[in-house]
Design a protein around this motif. Structure first.
Motif, PDB file in Angstrom:
ATOM      1  N   GLU A  10       0.811  -1.224   0.000  1.00 53.29           N
ATOM      2  CA  GLU A  10       0.000   0.000   0.000  1.00 53.29           C
ATOM      3  C   GLU A  10       0.840   1.268   0.000  1.00 53.29           C
ATOM      4  OE1 GLU A  10      -2.851  -0.340   3.143  1.00 53.29           O
ATOM      5  OE2 GLU A  10      -3.837  -2.083   2.253  1.00 53.29           O
ATOM      6  N   GLY A  11       1.931   1.252  -0.745  1.00 52.09           N
ATOM      7  CA  GLY A  11       2.721   2.458  -0.953  1.00 52.09           C
ATOM      8  C   GLY A  11       3.699   2.810   0.144  1.00 52.09           C
ATOM      9  N   LYS A  12       3.791   1.981   1.188  1.00 50.70           N
ATOM     10  CA  LYS A  12       4.666   2.292   2.322  1.00 50.70           C
ATOM     11  C   LYS A  12       5.839   1.315   2.377  1.00 50.70           C
ATOM     12  CE  LYS A  12       1.261   2.378   5.449  1.00 50.70           C
ATOM     13  NZ  LYS A  12       0.590   2.642   6.751  1.00 50.70           N
ATOM     14  N   MET A  13       7.019   1.842   2.631  1.00 53.00           N
ATOM     15  CA  MET A  13       8.207   1.007   2.702  1.00 53.00           C
ATOM     16  C   MET A  13       8.123   0.025   3.857  1.00 53.00           C
ATOM     17  SD  MET A  13      11.312   3.702   1.895  1.00 53.00           S
ATOM     18  CE  MET A  13      10.609   5.004   2.925  1.00 53.00           C
ATOM     19  N   ASP A  14       8.441  -1.220   3.588  1.00 49.78           N
ATOM     20  CA  ASP A  14       8.549  -2.223   4.636  1.00 49.78           C
ATOM     21  C   ASP A  14       9.893  -2.048   5.352  1.00 49.78           C
ATOM     22  OD1 ASP A  14       7.585  -5.094   5.642  1.00 49.78           O
ATOM     23  OD2 ASP A  14       9.738  -5.206   5.236  1.00 49.78           O
ATOM     24  N   LEU A  15       9.881  -1.993   6.661  1.00 48.30           N
ATOM     25  CA  LEU A  15      11.095  -1.673   7.414  1.00 48.30           C
ATOM     26  C   LEU A  15      12.191  -2.712   7.213  1.00 48.30           C
ATOM     27  CD1 LEU A  15       9.670  -0.304  10.790  1.00 48.30           C
ATOM     28  CD2 LEU A  15      10.215   0.923   8.683  1.00 48.30           C
ATOM     29  N   ARG A  16      11.816  -3.982   7.147  1.00 46.98           N
ATOM     30  CA  ARG A  16      12.833  -5.006   6.929  1.00 46.98           C
ATOM     31  C   ARG A  16      13.430  -4.907   5.535  1.00 46.98           C
ATOM     32  NH1 ARG A  16       9.595 -10.271   8.877  1.00 46.98           N
ATOM     33  NH2 ARG A  16       7.960  -9.082   7.815  1.00 46.98           N
ATOM     34  N   GLN A  17      12.581  -4.599   4.573  1.00 43.90           N
ATOM     35  CA  GLN A  17      13.078  -4.413   3.211  1.00 43.90           C
ATOM     36  C   GLN A  17      13.998  -3.198   3.133  1.00 43.90           C
ATOM     37  OE1 GLN A  17      12.590  -6.263   0.486  1.00 43.90           O
ATOM     38  NE2 GLN A  17      11.004  -7.682   1.150  1.00 43.90           N
ATOM     39  N   LEU A  18      13.647  -2.142   3.871  1.00 45.65           N
ATOM     40  CA  LEU A  18      14.485  -0.944   3.893  1.00 45.65           C
ATOM     41  C   LEU A  18      15.858  -1.254   4.466  1.00 45.65           C
ATOM     42  CD1 LEU A  18      14.929   2.104   3.588  1.00 45.65           C
ATOM     43  CD2 LEU A  18      13.752   2.413   5.793  1.00 45.65           C
ATOM     44  N   GLU A  19      15.880  -1.933   5.586  1.00 44.48           N
ATOM     45  CA  GLU A  19      17.166  -2.316   6.183  1.00 44.48           C
ATOM     46  C   GLU A  19      17.973  -3.184   5.227  1.00 44.48           C
ATOM     47  OE1 GLU A  19      18.801  -1.502   8.776  1.00 44.48           O
ATOM     48  OE2 GLU A  19      17.524  -1.139  10.531  1.00 44.48           O
ATOM     49  N   ALA A  20      17.309  -4.103   4.556  1.00 39.19           N
ATOM     50  CA  ALA A  20      18.019  -4.992   3.632  1.00 39.19           C
ATOM     51  C   ALA A  20      18.616  -4.208   2.471  1.00 39.19           C
ATOM     52  CB  ALA A  20      17.065  -6.062   3.113  1.00 39.19           C
ATOM     53  N   GLN A  21      17.880  -3.229   1.957  1.00 41.06           N
ATOM     54  CA  GLN A  21      18.411  -2.432   0.844  1.00 41.06           C
ATOM     55  C   GLN A  21      19.609  -1.607   1.281  1.00 41.06           C
ATOM     56  OE1 GLN A  21      18.276  -2.904  -2.182  1.00 41.06           O
ATOM     57  NE2 GLN A  21      16.652  -1.748  -3.175  1.00 41.06           N
ATOM     58  N   ILE A  22      19.504  -0.994   2.450  1.00 39.98           N
ATOM     59  CA  ILE A  22      20.645  -0.216   2.951  1.00 39.98           C
ATOM     60  C   ILE A  22      21.853  -1.124   3.127  1.00 39.98           C
ATOM     61  CG2 ILE A  22      21.504   1.158   4.896  1.00 39.98           C
ATOM     62  CD1 ILE A  22      18.604   2.099   5.332  1.00 39.98           C
ATOM     63  N   GLY A  23      21.608  -2.347   3.581  1.00 37.41           N
ATOM     64  CA  GLY A  23      22.701  -3.300   3.789  1.00 37.41           C
ATOM     65  C   GLY A  23      23.422  -3.702   2.528  1.00 37.41           C
ATOM     66  N   ARG A  24      22.813  -3.427   1.366  1.00 39.17           N
ATOM     67  CA  ARG A  24      23.476  -3.743   0.094  1.00 39.17           C
ATOM     68  C   ARG A  24      24.602  -2.764  -0.232  1.00 39.17           C
ATOM     69  NH1 ARG A  24      20.436  -2.832  -4.143  1.00 39.17           N
ATOM     70  NH2 ARG A  24      21.752  -4.115  -5.486  1.00 39.17           N
ATOM     71  N   PHE A  25      24.753  -1.726   0.579  1.00 36.58           N
ATOM     72  CA  PHE A  25      25.769  -0.709   0.312  1.00 36.58           C
ATOM     73  C   PHE A  25      26.665  -0.534   1.542  1.00 36.58           C
ATOM     74  CE2 PHE A  25      22.072   0.151  -2.289  1.00 36.58           C
ATOM     75  CZ  PHE A  25      22.631   0.369  -3.553  1.00 36.58           C
ATOM     76  N   PRO A  26      27.500  -1.516   1.823  1.00 36.33           N
ATOM     77  CA  PRO A  26      28.389  -1.416   2.992  1.00 36.33           C
ATOM     78  C   PRO A  26      29.373  -0.261   2.818  1.00 36.33           C
ATOM     79  CG  PRO A  26      28.987  -3.299   1.635  1.00 36.33           C
ATOM     80  CD  PRO A  26      27.695  -2.782   1.089  1.00 36.33           C
ATOM     81  N   PRO A  27      29.708   0.433   3.906  1.00 41.98           N
ATOM     82  CA  PRO A  27      30.536   1.640   3.803  1.00 41.98           C
ATOM     83  C   PRO A  27      31.951   1.389   3.304  1.00 41.98           C
ATOM     84  CG  PRO A  27      30.161   1.025   6.098  1.00 41.98           C
ATOM     85  CD  PRO A  27      29.242   0.185   5.284  1.00 41.98           C
ATOM     86  N   ASP A  28      32.439   0.164   3.418  1.00 48.49           N
ATOM     87  CA  ASP A  28      33.808  -0.095   2.977  1.00 48.49           C
ATOM     88  C   ASP A  28      33.870  -0.632   1.551  1.00 48.49           C
ATOM     89  OD1 ASP A  28      32.571  -2.444   3.598  1.00 48.49           O
ATOM     90  OD2 ASP A  28      34.295  -3.354   4.605  1.00 48.49           O
ATOM     91  N   PHE A  29      32.722  -0.638   0.825  1.00 48.50           N
ATOM     92  CA  PHE A  29      32.695  -1.146  -0.545  1.00 48.50           C
ATOM     93  C   PHE A  29      32.461   0.031  -1.487  1.00 48.50           C
ATOM     94  CE2 PHE A  29      30.593  -3.312  -4.174  1.00 48.50           C
ATOM     95  CZ  PHE A  29      31.621  -4.177  -4.515  1.00 48.50           C
ATOM     96  N   VAL A  30      33.533   0.626  -1.954  1.00 41.22           N
ATOM     97  CA  VAL A  30      33.461   1.866  -2.718  1.00 41.22           C
ATOM     98  C   VAL A  30      32.709   1.689  -4.033  1.00 41.22           C
ATOM     99  CG1 VAL A  30      35.661   1.500  -3.928  1.00 41.22           C
ATOM    100  CG2 VAL A  30      34.827   3.838  -3.509  1.00 41.22           C
ATOM    101  N   HIS A  31      32.677   0.487  -4.562  1.00 38.30           N
ATOM    102  CA  HIS A  31      32.078   0.269  -5.877  1.00 38.30           C
ATOM    103  C   HIS A  31      30.560   0.411  -5.858  1.00 38.30           C
ATOM    104  CE1 HIS A  31      36.029  -1.233  -6.981  1.00 38.30           C
ATOM    105  NE2 HIS A  31      35.976  -2.026  -5.919  1.00 38.30           N
ATOM    106  N   GLY A  32      29.950   0.189  -4.727  1.00 44.48           N
ATOM    107  CA  GLY A  32      28.495   0.232  -4.655  1.00 44.48           C
ATOM    108  C   GLY A  32      27.912   1.615  -4.475  1.00 44.48           C
ATOM    109  N   GLY A  33      28.704   2.543  -3.950  1.00 46.45           N
ATOM    110  CA  GLY A  33      28.188   3.865  -3.614  1.00 46.45           C
ATOM    111  C   GLY A  33      27.864   3.953  -2.135  1.00 46.45           C
ATOM    112  N   GLN A  34      27.445   5.143  -1.706  1.00 50.06           N
ATOM    113  CA  GLN A  34      27.209   5.353  -0.281  1.00 50.06           C
ATOM    114  C   GLN A  34      25.790   5.852  -0.026  1.00 50.06           C
ATOM    115  OE1 GLN A  34      29.614   8.498   1.433  1.00 50.06           O
ATOM    116  NE2 GLN A  34      29.989   9.424  -0.570  1.00 50.06           N
ATOM    117  N   PRO A  35      25.078   5.215   0.900  1.00 53.44           N
ATOM    118  CA  PRO A  35      23.738   5.694   1.269  1.00 53.44           C
ATOM    119  C   PRO A  35      23.804   7.111   1.836  1.00 53.44           C
ATOM    120  CG  PRO A  35      24.095   3.461   2.075  1.00 53.44           C
ATOM    121  CD  PRO A  35      25.432   3.977   1.610  1.00 53.44           C
ATOM    122  N   VAL A  36      22.837   7.943   1.412  1.00 50.08           N
ATOM    123  CA  VAL A  36      22.826   9.324   1.896  1.00 50.08           C
ATOM    124  C   VAL A  36      21.474   9.741   2.482  1.00 50.08           C
ATOM    125  CG1 VAL A  36      24.673  10.126   0.374  1.00 50.08           C
ATOM    126  CG2 VAL A  36      22.306  10.211  -0.421  1.00 50.08           C
ATOM    127  N   ALA A  37      20.382   9.126   2.036  1.00 53.12           N
ATOM    128  CA  ALA A  37      19.072   9.621   2.483  1.00 53.12           C
ATOM    129  C   ALA A  37      17.997   8.561   2.302  1.00 53.12           C
ATOM    130  CB  ALA A  37      18.681  10.876   1.702  1.00 53.12           C
TER     131      ALA A  37
END
Length: 349
Positions: free
Chosen positions: A109-136
């Motif tokens: 219903e148009g709202k982000m699932d919290l577990r899915q959100l955490e999982a997506q953020i986890g795809r961009f670890p801070p020490d992996f420069v190739h993936g980019g960095q989460p900002v917002a």
């Protein structure tokens, strides 16, 4: 029977009158007039704190310039898979942020699932420069599905944002509709819950063309004046945006217009629930309604003067539609009348 979009509605008479009043005489330009300053102070009052306000012409501009203000090289912003910033802004957020990306997050219903959100953020670890960095993280309030994030849901998303050092943005194209649906104050729906900046919409709720980018901590907005100018959104005669907001806020007009739009949507949903030839995809508290009807019934209603858009059913609901069924989006506004709603429901019977 116009239910295509609240963008189709005109301007409320009080807002048109304010534009006419302020069209006379002279006023200093580029946001420096007394009227601009007055409206900025009104924003401080409704948010219960000093905020930084930047008038722009469109919601897309508010979203794109706001997100560009908080990005970094390789930046990634997380949003719902059906969010306006991702689906309907022609890449403007990516363009103005010089290539930052939007990462979609699933949720009902148009709202982000919290577990899915955490999982997506986890795809961009801070020490992996190739993936980019989460900002917002950006959440849409009210959502593209007409639903609203509760205070607890916003607080939970804010907690995730703060845990990962991310800014939290609210796309408030229908800010007032969500606000009155939740019966909260602007501060209670934003700053008190950890929201950092807001795209504050007035155009869909009775203004002619009035949007604002609001940073709830002015210290975080030091670069936004330059970003807005570079983005061609610094209006020379900005008093005409200020004039709209001045009337919009007067005596709580903005809240009453939103309440009316929401009431008309509720009336519409009640009628659809009682109709034999339609059903609701889900019940929504703001001003968007999503019924399911046969394609033939939709064509018959169009022929009889009803205007609406066919809508893509969310992935979670699409399998429940019959082979001859479609989903519609019906949007009510300050200009919608009970008669329009009742005539539309009669067509379903």
């Amino acid at each position: 029977m116009i239910f295509t979009s609240d963008n189709w509605a005109g301007a409320h008479p009080a807002i048109s009158a304010s534009l006419t009043t302020h069209a006379a005489g002279h006023a200093s330009a580029y946001g420096t007039s007394d009227l601009d300053r007055k409206v900025e102070q009104t924003f401080n009052e409704i948010f219960g704190r000093e905020v930084a306000v930047f008038f722009v012409g469109t919601g897309t501009a508010a979203n794109a310039l706001g997100l560009s203000a908080v990005t970094r090289p390789g930046g990634v912003t997380f949003c719902h898979r059906e969010a306006h910033v991702l689906v309907d802004e022609c890449g403007a957020p990516e363009f103005f942020s010089q290539g930052a990306r939007l990462a979609p997050v699933d949720g009902a219903e148009g709202k982000m699932d919290l577990r899915q959100l955490e999982a997506q953020i986890g795809r961009f670890p801070p020490d992996f420069v190739h993936g980019g960095q989460p900002v917002a993280i950006t959440l849409t309030q009210a959502t593209e599905s007409g639903t609203v994030y509760s205070a607890d849901e916003i607080r939970a998303i804010s907690g995730i944002a703060k845990a990962h050092g991310l800014a939290l943005h609210m796309d408030g194209a229908r800010f007032a509709n969500a606000l009155v649906a939740l019966d909260l104050t602007p501060a209670q729906m934003t700053a008190d819950l950890g929201v950092d900046f807001v795209s504050f919409g007035g155009t869909k709720n009775g203004c002619w063309c009035a949007e604002a980018l609001v940073f709830l901590d002015p210290a975080a907005a030091t670069q936004v004046p330059y970003i807005r100018k570079r983005g061609a959104q610094l209006f020379s005669k900005s008093r005409f945006i200020a004039a709209q907001f001045d009337a919009y806020f007067q005596d709580g007009l903005w809240l009453e217009l939103a309440r009316h739009a929401n009431r008309m949507a509720a009336r519409l949903q009640d009628g659809i629930e009682s109709a034999e030839h339609a059903r609701l995809g889900w019940r929504s508290p703001a001003n968007e309604t999503f019924p399911i009807v046969s394609r033939q019934r939709a064509a018959e209603m169009t022929a009889k003067g009803a205007k609406f858009y066919e809508w893509h059913a969310p992935a979670s609901l699409a399998p429940a539609l019959g082979s001859d069924e479609i989903m519609l989006r019906l949007v009510t506004s300050f200009a919608t009348t009970e008669d329009e709603v009742d005539r539309f429901v009669d067509l379903l019977q």
